[in-house]
Design a protein around this motif. Structure first.
Motif, mmCIF file in Angstrom:
data_model
loop_
_atom_site.group_PDB
_atom_site.id
_atom_site.type_symbol
_atom_site.label_atom_id
_atom_site.label_comp_id
_atom_site.label_asym_id
_atom_site.label_seq_id
_atom_site.Cartn_x
_atom_site.Cartn_y
_atom_site.Cartn_z
ATOM 1 N N PRO A 189 0.835 -1.208 0.000
ATOM 2 C CA PRO A 189 0.000 0.000 0.000
ATOM 3 C C PRO A 189 0.866 1.253 0.000
ATOM 4 C CG PRO A 189 0.079 -0.976 2.192
ATOM 5 C CD PRO A 189 0.781 -1.926 1.280
ATOM 6 N N ARG A 190 0.398 2.277 -0.652
ATOM 7 C CA ARG A 190 1.146 3.530 -0.703
ATOM 8 C C ARG A 190 0.742 4.402 0.482
ATOM 9 N NH1 ARG A 190 1.015 5.122 -7.176
ATOM 10 N NH2 ARG A 190 2.118 3.234 -7.910
ATOM 11 N N ILE A 191 1.376 4.126 1.615
ATOM 12 C CA ILE A 191 1.081 4.858 2.843
ATOM 13 C C ILE A 191 2.175 5.884 3.061
ATOM 14 C CG2 ILE A 191 0.693 4.674 5.323
ATOM 15 C CD1 ILE A 191 -0.020 1.751 4.892
ATOM 16 N N PRO A 192 1.828 7.157 3.268
ATOM 17 C CA PRO A 192 2.862 8.159 3.569
ATOM 18 C C PRO A 192 3.683 7.726 4.780
ATOM 19 C CG PRO A 192 0.752 9.217 3.135
ATOM 20 C CD PRO A 192 0.481 7.737 3.205
ATOM 21 N N ASP A 193 4.977 7.988 4.720
ATOM 22 C CA ASP A 193 5.900 7.506 5.750
ATOM 23 C C ASP A 193 5.479 7.954 7.152
ATOM 24 O OD1 ASP A 193 8.560 6.111 6.108
ATOM 25 O OD2 ASP A 193 8.950 7.995 7.156
ATOM 26 N N ARG A 194 5.108 9.207 7.296
ATOM 27 C CA ARG A 194 4.723 9.716 8.625
ATOM 28 C C ARG A 194 3.431 9.058 9.109
ATOM 29 N NH1 ARG A 194 6.137 13.935 11.950
ATOM 30 N NH2 ARG A 194 4.467 14.968 13.109
ATOM 31 N N THR A 195 2.489 8.818 8.201
ATOM 32 C CA THR A 195 1.257 8.127 8.564
ATOM 33 C C THR A 195 1.559 6.703 9.026
ATOM 34 O OG1 THR A 195 0.016 9.418 6.941
ATOM 35 C CG2 THR A 195 -1.000 7.378 7.723
ATOM 36 N N HIS A 196 2.483 6.045 8.330
ATOM 37 C CA HIS A 196 2.913 4.693 8.698
ATOM 38 C C HIS A 196 3.494 4.689 10.111
ATOM 39 C CE1 HIS A 196 4.894 0.766 6.998
ATOM 40 N NE2 HIS A 196 4.305 0.575 8.163
ATOM 41 N N ALA A 197 4.305 5.689 10.421
ATOM 42 C CA ALA A 197 4.914 5.789 11.753
ATOM 43 C C ALA A 197 3.847 5.978 12.829
ATOM 44 C CB ALA A 197 5.920 6.940 11.789
ATOM 45 N N TRP A 198 2.867 6.843 12.559
ATOM 46 C CA TRP A 198 1.785 7.060 13.518
ATOM 47 C C TRP A 198 0.960 5.789 13.711
ATOM 48 C CZ3 TRP A 198 1.094 10.348 17.221
ATOM 49 C CH2 TRP A 198 1.635 11.644 17.145
ATOM 50 N N ALA A 199 0.717 5.062 12.624
ATOM 51 C CA ALA A 199 -0.049 3.819 12.722
ATOM 52 C C ALA A 199 0.684 2.795 13.586
ATOM 53 C CB ALA A 199 -0.296 3.248 11.321
ATOM 54 N N TYR A 200 2.008 2.750 13.460
ATOM 55 C CA TYR A 200 2.824 1.841 14.271
ATOM 56 C C TYR A 200 2.640 2.160 15.760
ATOM 57 C CZ TYR A 200 7.053 -0.603 15.877
ATOM 58 O OH TYR A 200 7.937 -1.432 16.520
ATOM 59 N N ILE A 201 2.705 3.439 16.099
ATOM 60 C CA ILE A 201 2.514 3.851 17.493
ATOM 61 C C ILE A 201 1.095 3.508 17.953
ATOM 62 C CG2 ILE A 201 2.401 5.840 19.045
ATOM 63 C CD1 ILE A 201 4.632 7.111 17.385
ATOM 64 N N GLY A 202 0.114 3.722 17.075
ATOM 65 C CA GLY A 202 -1.266 3.425 17.420
ATOM 66 C C GLY A 202 -1.480 1.957 17.741
ATOM 67 N N LEU A 203 -0.842 1.075 16.975
ATOM 68 C CA LEU A 203 -0.965 -0.359 17.233
ATOM 69 C C LEU A 203 -0.326 -0.738 18.567
ATOM 70 C CD1 LEU A 203 -0.293 -1.815 13.669
ATOM 71 C CD2 LEU A 203 -2.444 -1.852 14.935
ATOM 72 N N LEU A 204 0.802 -0.129 18.883
ATOM 73 C CA LEU A 204 1.420 -0.375 20.183
ATOM 74 C C LEU A 204 0.486 0.071 21.305
ATOM 75 C CD1 LEU A 204 5.166 0.659 19.675
ATOM 76 C CD2 LEU A 204 4.180 -1.632 19.659
ATOM 77 N N GLY A 205 -0.189 1.191 21.082
ATOM 78 C CA GLY A 205 -1.144 1.678 22.072
ATOM 79 C C GLY A 205 -2.298 0.709 22.277
ATOM 80 N N LEU A 206 -2.810 0.126 21.188
ATOM 81 C CA LEU A 206 -3.900 -0.847 21.297
ATOM 82 C C LEU A 206 -3.464 -2.091 22.069
ATOM 83 C CD1 LEU A 206 -5.505 -0.720 17.728
ATOM 84 C CD2 LEU A 206 -6.515 0.072 19.879
ATOM 85 N N VAL A 207 -2.234 -2.532 21.827
ATOM 86 C CA VAL A 207 -1.712 -3.698 22.553
ATOM 87 C C VAL A 207 -1.632 -3.386 24.050
ATOM 88 C CG1 VAL A 207 0.319 -5.139 22.911
ATOM 89 C CG2 VAL A 207 -0.457 -4.630 20.588
ATOM 90 N N THR A 208 -1.167 -2.202 24.401
ATOM 91 C CA THR A 208 -1.053 -1.817 25.806
ATOM 92 C C THR A 208 -2.421 -1.790 26.468
ATOM 93 O OG1 THR A 208 0.873 -0.466 25.272
ATOM 94 C CG2 THR A 208 -0.168 -0.065 27.380
#
Length: 239
Positions: free
Chosen positions: A213-232
């Motif tokens: 998928p063509r995801i903007p790099d900064r959006t990808h980084a935010w999504a990574y943090i969001g997933l970590l937040g969901l796990v927590t």
């Protein structure tokens, strides 16, 4: 991790140990598959990382043994604390949300992780069941890699962590509560839970590797943090 702990809650305090072991097996298969379908030109960025891989494996074996001996509650709350601290670090310290020096793996000049990081990364990842990528993706991101490259290269590094951790888990006797709870274990691994997780993960990996998928790099980084937040949140919500 939260999903397996919830599914095997009948095991009581042993659910965390089973979740850690099951997570290692899931990572072996998913990271191995993801590595196999990653373009070779991208994997070449890991040339010369043999010592790093060996130390990752050695640290993982040590961490996997340690988690079998440590109190289950210690592993759970250490998991929550580590992921929460990682989120805080990614948000507050420069270099993750916006990489300063972008490195394209196709250019042949990516900067590898120092081999000295192998043992501590492997030990912490295997002990907590967080997966090597929680540690390697931020490190490679701060080395200048894009999120696409960092997440792709995390797979072979995760494989080096998960293989010895899984081997240790298979060699440990199943927990006594498993029979009464009707949870079928091989060593400490819940094969049914692992199969269910992989059934959902592998097709997605195959599709995303063929059609990234063509995801903007900064959006990808935010999504990574969001997933970590969901796990927590998921771990905190468990009884």
């Amino acid at each position: 991790m939260p999903v397996v702990v919830w599914a095997d809650a009948a095991l009581g305090s042993d659910a965390m140990r089973v979740a850690t072991a099951t997570s290692a097996l899931v990572m072996v298969v998913s990271a191995g598959f993801a590595t196999a379908v990653t373009p070779r030109r991208m994997l070449l960025a890991l040339r010369g990382s043999g010592r790093l891989l060996v130390l990752l494996a050695a640290g993982a074996a040590t961490g996997a043994l340690a988690t079998r001996l440590a109190p289950a509650d210690l592993a759970r709350w250490a998991f929550v604390a580590y992921v929460a601290l990682t989120i805080t670090d990614l948000l507050l310290r420069p270099g993750f949300l916006r990489s300063h020096a972008r490195v394209d793996s196709a250019s042949g000049s990516p900067r590898p992780l120092p081999a000295s990081m192998g043992a501590p990364i492997g030990a912490v990842a295997a002990f907590l069941g967080v997966g090597g990528s929680v540690m390697t993706v931020p490190a490679m991101r701060r080395a200048g890699h894009t999120m696409q490259v960092a997440t792709a290269l995390a797979n072979p590094l995760t494989l080096a962590v998960a293989l010895p951790a899984t081997a240790v888990s298979l060699g440990v006797a199943a927990v006594p509560a498993a029979t009464a709870a009707r949870v079928h274990l091989v060593g400490l691994i819940d094969l049914r839970a692992a199969s269910a997780l992989l059934l959902g993960a592998l097709p997605v990996i195959a599709v995303l590797r063929r059609r990234p998928p063509r995801i903007p790099d900064r959006t990808h980084a935010w999504a990574y943090i969001g997933l970590l937040g969901l796990v927590t949140v998921g771990m905190l919500a468990l009884p």
